[in-house]
Design a protein around this motif. Structure first.
Motif, mmCIF file in Angstrom:
data_model
loop_
_atom_site.group_PDB
_atom_site.id
_atom_site.type_symbol
_atom_site.label_atom_id
_atom_site.label_comp_id
_atom_site.label_asym_id
_atom_site.label_seq_id
_atom_site.Cartn_x
_atom_site.Cartn_y
_atom_site.Cartn_z
ATOM 1 N N GLN A 68 0.861 -1.174 0.000
ATOM 2 C CA GLN A 68 0.000 0.000 0.000
ATOM 3 C C GLN A 68 0.904 1.232 0.000
ATOM 4 O O GLN A 68 2.091 1.147 0.324
ATOM 5 N N GLN A 69 0.349 2.379 -0.384
ATOM 6 C CA GLN A 69 1.128 3.610 -0.478
ATOM 7 C C GLN A 69 1.225 4.298 0.877
ATOM 8 O O GLN A 69 0.378 4.094 1.763
ATOM 9 N N ASP A 70 2.253 5.129 1.047
ATOM 10 C CA ASP A 70 2.471 5.871 2.286
ATOM 11 C C ASP A 70 2.387 7.372 2.026
ATOM 12 O O ASP A 70 2.790 7.846 0.944
ATOM 13 N N VAL A 71 1.906 8.116 3.022
ATOM 14 C CA VAL A 71 1.781 9.566 2.883
ATOM 15 C C VAL A 71 2.278 10.257 4.149
ATOM 16 O O VAL A 71 2.222 9.691 5.242
ATOM 17 N N TYR A 72 2.760 11.466 3.953
ATOM 18 C CA TYR A 72 3.090 12.341 5.084
ATOM 19 C C TYR A 72 2.642 13.757 4.724
ATOM 20 O O TYR A 72 3.150 14.372 3.785
ATOM 21 N N TYR A 73 1.660 14.271 5.476
ATOM 22 C CA TYR A 73 1.113 15.609 5.253
ATOM 23 C C TYR A 73 1.687 16.569 6.299
ATOM 24 O O TYR A 73 1.656 16.275 7.508
ATOM 25 N N SER A 74 2.173 17.687 5.828
ATOM 26 C CA SER A 74 2.548 18.793 6.703
ATOM 27 C C SER A 74 1.727 20.003 6.263
ATOM 28 O O SER A 74 1.886 20.495 5.137
ATOM 29 N N ILE A 75 0.826 20.456 7.133
ATOM 30 C CA ILE A 75 -0.142 21.496 6.756
ATOM 31 C C ILE A 75 -0.084 22.637 7.759
ATOM 32 O O ILE A 75 -0.112 22.408 8.978
ATOM 33 N N LYS A 76 -0.017 23.849 7.248
ATOM 34 C CA LYS A 76 -0.147 25.050 8.064
ATOM 35 C C LYS A 76 -1.341 25.828 7.530
ATOM 36 O O LYS A 76 -1.379 26.178 6.357
ATOM 37 N N ALA A 77 -2.328 26.065 8.405
ATOM 38 C CA ALA A 77 -3.583 26.656 7.940
ATOM 39 C C ALA A 77 -4.075 27.719 8.912
ATOM 40 O O ALA A 77 -3.839 27.642 10.124
ATOM 41 N N ASN A 78 -4.758 28.703 8.359
ATOM 42 C CA ASN A 78 -5.369 29.784 9.138
ATOM 43 C C ASN A 78 -6.863 29.799 8.873
ATOM 44 O O ASN A 78 -7.297 29.787 7.710
ATOM 45 N N LEU A 79 -7.665 29.793 9.939
ATOM 46 C CA LEU A 79 -9.119 29.867 9.817
ATOM 47 C C LEU A 79 -9.561 31.281 10.182
ATOM 48 O O LEU A 79 -9.429 31.700 11.335
ATOM 49 N N ASP A 80 -10.090 31.997 9.197
ATOM 50 C CA ASP A 80 -10.567 33.368 9.395
ATOM 51 C C ASP A 80 -12.023 33.315 9.838
ATOM 52 O O ASP A 80 -12.913 32.962 9.052
ATOM 53 N N GLU A 81 -12.268 33.661 11.087
ATOM 54 C CA GLU A 81 -13.629 33.584 11.626
ATOM 55 C C GLU A 81 -14.543 34.658 11.056
ATOM 56 O O GLU A 81 -15.773 34.566 11.203
ATOM 57 N N LYS A 82 -13.986 35.679 10.392
ATOM 58 C CA LYS A 82 -14.815 36.721 9.792
ATOM 59 C C LYS A 82 -15.358 36.292 8.434
ATOM 60 O O LYS A 82 -16.499 36.606 8.078
ATOM 61 N N THR A 83 -14.540 35.557 7.673
ATOM 62 C CA THR A 83 -14.955 35.123 6.335
ATOM 63 C C THR A 83 -15.326 33.645 6.283
ATOM 64 O O THR A 83 -15.880 33.178 5.293
ATOM 65 N N ASP A 84 -14.987 32.891 7.319
ATOM 66 C CA ASP A 84 -15.216 31.435 7.367
ATOM 67 C C ASP A 84 -14.447 30.711 6.268
ATOM 68 O O ASP A 84 -14.944 29.771 5.636
ATOM 69 N N VAL A 85 -13.217 31.134 6.056
ATOM 70 C CA VAL A 85 -12.372 30.544 5.021
ATOM 71 C C VAL A 85 -11.079 30.046 5.649
ATOM 72 O O VAL A 85 -10.445 30.749 6.450
ATOM 73 N N ILE A 86 -10.685 28.808 5.284
ATOM 74 C CA ILE A 86 -9.386 28.258 5.664
ATOM 75 C C ILE A 86 -8.412 28.526 4.522
ATOM 76 O O ILE A 86 -8.685 28.176 3.367
ATOM 77 N N THR A 87 -7.278 29.135 4.838
ATOM 78 C CA THR A 87 -6.204 29.306 3.872
ATOM 79 C C THR A 87 -5.036 28.453 4.333
ATOM 80 O O THR A 87 -4.599 28.561 5.489
ATOM 81 N N GLY A 88 -4.548 27.574 3.455
ATOM 82 C CA GLY A 88 -3.537 26.624 3.896
ATOM 83 C C GLY A 88 -2.418 26.393 2.911
ATOM 84 O O GLY A 88 -2.568 26.596 1.699
ATOM 85 N N ASN A 89 -1.294 25.993 3.470
ATOM 86 C CA ASN A 89 -0.155 25.505 2.696
ATOM 87 C C ASN A 89 0.107 24.065 3.115
ATOM 88 O O ASN A 89 0.235 23.775 4.313
ATOM 89 N N PHE A 243 -2.796 5.482 4.700
ATOM 90 C CA PHE A 243 -2.237 5.650 6.034
ATOM 91 C C PHE A 243 -0.880 6.342 5.957
ATOM 92 O O PHE A 243 -0.146 6.211 4.983
ATOM 93 N N GLY A 244 -0.566 7.057 7.020
ATOM 94 C CA GLY A 244 0.717 7.732 7.099
ATOM 95 C C GLY A 244 0.792 8.587 8.334
ATOM 96 O O GLY A 244 0.370 8.181 9.419
ATOM 97 N N ALA A 245 1.306 9.816 8.179
ATOM 98 C CA ALA A 245 1.509 10.714 9.310
ATOM 99 C C ALA A 245 1.097 12.131 8.932
ATOM 100 O O ALA A 245 1.073 12.493 7.748
ATOM 101 N N PHE A 246 0.769 12.926 9.957
ATOM 102 C CA PHE A 246 0.350 14.321 9.786
ATOM 103 C C PHE A 246 1.061 15.202 10.804
ATOM 104 O O PHE A 246 1.163 14.842 11.986
ATOM 105 N N ASP A 247 1.546 16.343 10.345
ATOM 106 C CA ASP A 247 1.922 17.456 11.206
ATOM 107 C C ASP A 247 1.079 18.641 10.764
ATOM 108 O O ASP A 247 1.173 19.082 9.610
ATOM 109 N N VAL A 248 0.248 19.147 11.669
ATOM 110 C CA VAL A 248 -0.718 20.189 11.304
ATOM 111 C C VAL A 248 -0.649 21.331 12.304
ATOM 112 O O VAL A 248 -0.641 21.107 13.522
ATOM 113 N N GLU A 249 -0.596 22.543 11.763
ATOM 114 C CA GLU A 249 -0.685 23.757 12.578
ATOM 115 C C GLU A 249 -1.946 24.511 12.167
ATOM 116 O O GLU A 249 -2.122 24.841 10.995
ATOM 117 N N LEU A 250 -2.824 24.753 13.134
ATOM 118 C CA LEU A 250 -4.087 25.445 12.891
ATOM 119 C C LEU A 250 -4.110 26.740 13.698
ATOM 120 O O LEU A 250 -3.988 26.710 14.927
#
Length: 693
Positions: A68-89, A243-250
């Protein structure tokens, strides 16, 4: 002290030396195992692919040749409570463990399903529904990929509703990896009326927003051994991920209380002890239901917090956030000694009804770990979120005690079948929804007895005098299957998750993904006996956890472990609409044993009187074959249990075993059971899946 200083000095020198080797002689890395990071699923760096990860598929393949394939996600995202939009890298490292060379890749953009002209919209229209879409949905703003690149090279793409096709800059060969850099935006919708899991709503009695962030980032589709790229459009139902791993900053406004998949790395920063104490659910144990919540952290648009999480052995990442969340905590201790953090997040206005949620969750974790297999993650969250949905380590729930107990058991149970055993539920949802429906009944019976929790206090008045309490197995397991089977409206289980009559939600027979599958598993227990059944189920879980099974894999696992030919069983349950329907045709004395002699002649000692011997004739009214357990209640009140095998296998039983009954369809539709009952027969009860009727 001198020894410690020297040890530290040598360690630093060794680390420096290894880094030099990695820069100038990268091939040497393969010969430096002492430099590698030990497996730790709760802290960076990513150790999912480690040789010492006991959950990693390469270290415990379910069968030789599996991949099976492996994944590793590293995500940095900002949730704007005024517009209800997530902007992410997002950076996604993707390992190609398949034997194939890949020239393209596909990504899910799940939130694009909820807009005019989508495939889900067309399905809604075919079901005579005209959804009223919200402001972002009308603009077709779901998940928007602004840029996707590899090594700084922008990639050619094509989007078809919820699927993004990406042409790779060079072929990804077997054994190689590739890192994608993705800039994206995802829009929450508060105005539309289409049923969706990624949602926003205002917390009652307070003008604050609640966010459930699910399926919110571009997620690569699974490339597997059965289909290659699994490119099913999202129609609002099920999911499938590697399946894999995640590093996420919200990053959110500082007044939000948030939790998510994975280990919270900066707890003291975002939830310092003083704040955690103020948020404790016990502080609000006597607050009236739906009363306006207090303000613990005032909203300030200039003040923001970043929550950092690390997770391994997971195939998805989800979060939930609400300024009015109040926190309950408990702990489950597993047989291997690990302690699992159990967290309840309740809106303050509901805290009075959620006081026992964390403790009850710990009991669920303990029960399923003991009976099915140990939970592999570090925590489990149950969240008060107007929902009933599951994600790794996180469930979105609703209601209050005791009614919510069945919901908590179900959603937490999904972290066994869906979370840890990650089948392709988009293709066949029965292996997670149906198995979890079985676990729901199993867990409730273990924790509550045979009666549903909300039924323990009987109704008052006239109705309460005659109404019987609802049994967990009947209401949550058999009821809807039996209801439809009696009307010949139960489809085969082996049907595509989106193929049940093209209907929405649980229509078109889709509910049998839950109930027919749960009934099937109880009948498998009936066939094998509880001891062998549980051992076979544990073996299946341990064989396939953190892997991707299909129907044939479950079938092969159970047959291989039990050593029993069950192909007849799986054929009729998975592939057909045959039904169980056995009845008692007649009961009569066994005249073949009656004395036969001429008047005045001596009695034949080889014959016995017939008054204690009976023939119970059973009839199979429908086409499904099954072994049969039945109980005879004698006139003197004594009970006699019997078992009729339908194959050469005989389960472990204390009942009297009678000759086997081979027959199905029109082959041998009746069977004569010869029994000896000294005081005569009062009643015969057939045991159906553990229920005498």
């Amino acid at each position: 002290m001198k020894k410690d200083v020297d040890s530290s000095f040598l360690e630093k020198k060794l680390t420096f030396f290894c880094r030099v080797l990695l820069i100038f002689f990268p091939a040497c890395f393969n010969f430096l195992p002492f430099y590698s990071q030990s497996y730790n699923p709760t802290l960076p760096p990513n150790t999912y692919r480690n040789a010492d990860n006991p959950q990693y598929w390469k270290n415990r393949k379910p069968f030789e040749g599996y991949w099976q394939q492996d994944v590793y996600y590293s995500i940095k995202a900002n949730l704007d409570e005024k517009t209800d939009v997530i902007t992410g890298n997002e950076q996604l490292v993707y390992w190609n463990n398949s034997p194939d060379e890949l020239s393209v890749a596909y990504f899910h953009l799940y939130q694009n399903a909820f807009q005019p002209g989508s495939y889900l919209d067309k399905l809604e229209n075919s079901n005579f529904k005209k959804p009223d879409y919200g402001k972002y949905e009308k603009q077709k703003l779901g998940t928007m990929v602004n840029r996707i690149s590899v090594d700084g090279i922008d990639l050619k793409t094509e989007t078809e509703n919820t699927i993004l096709k990406v042409w790779l800059p060079k072929p990804l060969k077997s054994g190689e990896s590739m890192a994608f850099d993705i800039e994206f935006k995802t829009y929450f919708e508060s105005e539309g009326e289409v049923r969706r899991r990624m949602k926003i709503f205002n917390s009652k009695s307070m003008d604050t927003k609640h966010y459930d962030g699910v399926l919110w980032y571009p997620r690569i589709t699974v490339y597997d051994r059965k289909f290659g790229w699994c490119k099913d459009q999202h129609l609002g139902r099920e999911f499938y991920g590697d399946f894999g791993a995640f590093d996420v900053e919200l990053t959110l406004s500082s007044n939000f209380v948030l939790d998510a998949t994975g280990f919270l790395l900066n707890r003291n920063e975002v939830l310092p002890p003083e704040l955690r104490q103020k948020l404790d659910i016990k502080n609000f144990a006597s607050k009236p239901w739906e009363e306006k919540p207090s303000v613990v952290t005032p909203y300030d648009s200039t003040q923001r917090k970043t929550w950092r999480f690390h997770a391994e052995n997971v195939h998805d990442f989800a979060f939930t956030a609400d300024p009015t969340y109040r926190i309950g905590e408990s702990e489950a201790t597993l047989s291997d000694g690990r302690k699992i953090q159990c967290i309840a997040l309740a809106q303050e206005s509901h805290a009075i009804g959620w006081q026992n949620a964390a403790e009850y969750t710990a009991k669920i974790i303990q029960t399923f770990s003991d009976d099915i297999g140990n939970y592999v993650y570090n925590k489990m969250i149950v969240a008060d979120a107007r929902d009933g949905m599951e994600y790794p380590m996180l469930t979105l729930d609703g209601g209050a005690d005791p009614e919510y107990r069945g919901l908590l058991v179900h959603e937490v149970g999904h972290n066994w079948f869906y979370g840890q055993v990650g089948n392709n539920e988009t293709y066949r949802a029965a292996l997670d929804e149906g198995f979890t429906q079985f676990l729901t009944v199993w867990g409730l019976e273990r924790l509550e007895g045979d009666t549903l929790p909300e039924e323990k206090t009987p109704e008052k008045g006239y109705a309460g005098m005659f109404r019987k309490p609802a049994m967990s197995r009947d209401r949550s397991g058999f009821r809807w299957y039996v209801d439809d089977a009696l009307r010949h409206k139960d489809p085969p289980i082996n049907t595509h998750s989106d193929g049940f009559g093209g209907a929405l939600e649980h229509g078109g027979g889709y509910r049998h993904v839950y109930y027919k599958t749960a009934t099937m598993l109880y009948n498998l227990q009936y066939v094998l006996g509880e001891e062998l059944f549980l051992k076979a189920m544990k073996n299946y879980f341990n064989q396939w956890k953190i892997c991707h099974p299909y129907f044939e894999d479950f079938r092969n696992s159970i047959i291989s472990y039990s050593g029993v030919d069950l192909n007849w069983f799986f054929d009729e349950w998975f592939e057909t609409t045959k039904r169980i329907d056995y009845g008692v045709k007649c009961i009569k004395r066994d005249r073949s044993l009656e004395e036969k002699s001429e008047p005045g002649a001596a009695l034949d000692s080889t014959k016995t009187k017939s008054k204690d011997n009976y023939i119970v004739t059973f009839k199979r009214k429908d086409r499904m074959q099954m072994p049969l357990d039945f109980q005879v209640i004698a006139n003197d009140g004594n009970k006699y249990n019997y078992h009729i095998p339908n194959e050469w296998f005989v389960k472990k039983t204390d009942a009297t075993v009678l000759p086997r009954w081979i027959g199905w369809d029109k082959l041998q539709p009746t069977y004569e059971a010869k029994v000896k009952i000294p005081s005569g027969i009062k009643e015969v009860l057939i045991d159906t899946s553990g229920r005498l009727a």
